[in-house]
Design a protein around this motif. Structure first.
Motif: not given
Ligand code: AMP
Length: 114
Positions: A97-102, A4-10, A48-49, A32-43
């Motif tokens: 390798p699991h599609l995500h929007v930063h 499973k991808t790490i995001f499937e495990r989440i 989908i890889p 987990i490693n934010p690049q801005a004050p707000t950094h959210v992943l939409v998954v």
């Protein structure tokens, strides 16, 4: 060994995450490693890889990710704007390798991106 991808495990609750949104199509959580004050992943729940692996039947899913990102940006008060990023493949520096929007915000972004 899980393939499973790490995001499937989440999504499965096997790895903790700071969730900000969940529905039947996707989830969103703080990076987990934010690049801005707000950094959210939409998954998407569908693993989908990446953008390169999209098929026409995924169009509704991808559209939904953007609508959810817009909604989260408003909920988190990113009134001055924000940036959506999708990395793809090796040159795009995709690491999961699991599609995500930063969804990045809370500071002035620079251009061009690195
Ligand atoms: P990318 O490099 O575009 O594939 O983005 C993958 C992102 O996933 C990176 O920004 C990582 O910090 C983030 N990430 C990796 N593992 C986790 C995790 N367990 N929880 C939250 N974010 C993660």
């Amino acid at each position: 060994m899980s393939d499973k991808t790490i995001f499937e495990r989440i999504f499965a609750g096997e790895i903790p995450a700071r969730m900000v949104h969940e529905d039947e199509v996707c989830g969103a959580f703080h990076d987990i490693n934010p690049q801005a004050p707000t950094h959210v992943l939409v998954v998407p729940r569908k693993p989908i890889p990446g953008i390169s692996a999209l098929s026409a039947s995924d169009a509704l899913i991808v559209g939904h990710l953007f609508v959810v990102a817009r909604r989260i940006a408003a909920e988190l008060g990113l009134d001055g704007g924000f940036r959506l990023v999708i990395n793809d493949g090796e040159d795009g520096q995709q690491t999961v390798p699991h599609l995500h929007v930063h969804l990045l915000g809370g500071r002035k972004m620079t251009w061009p991106p690195g």
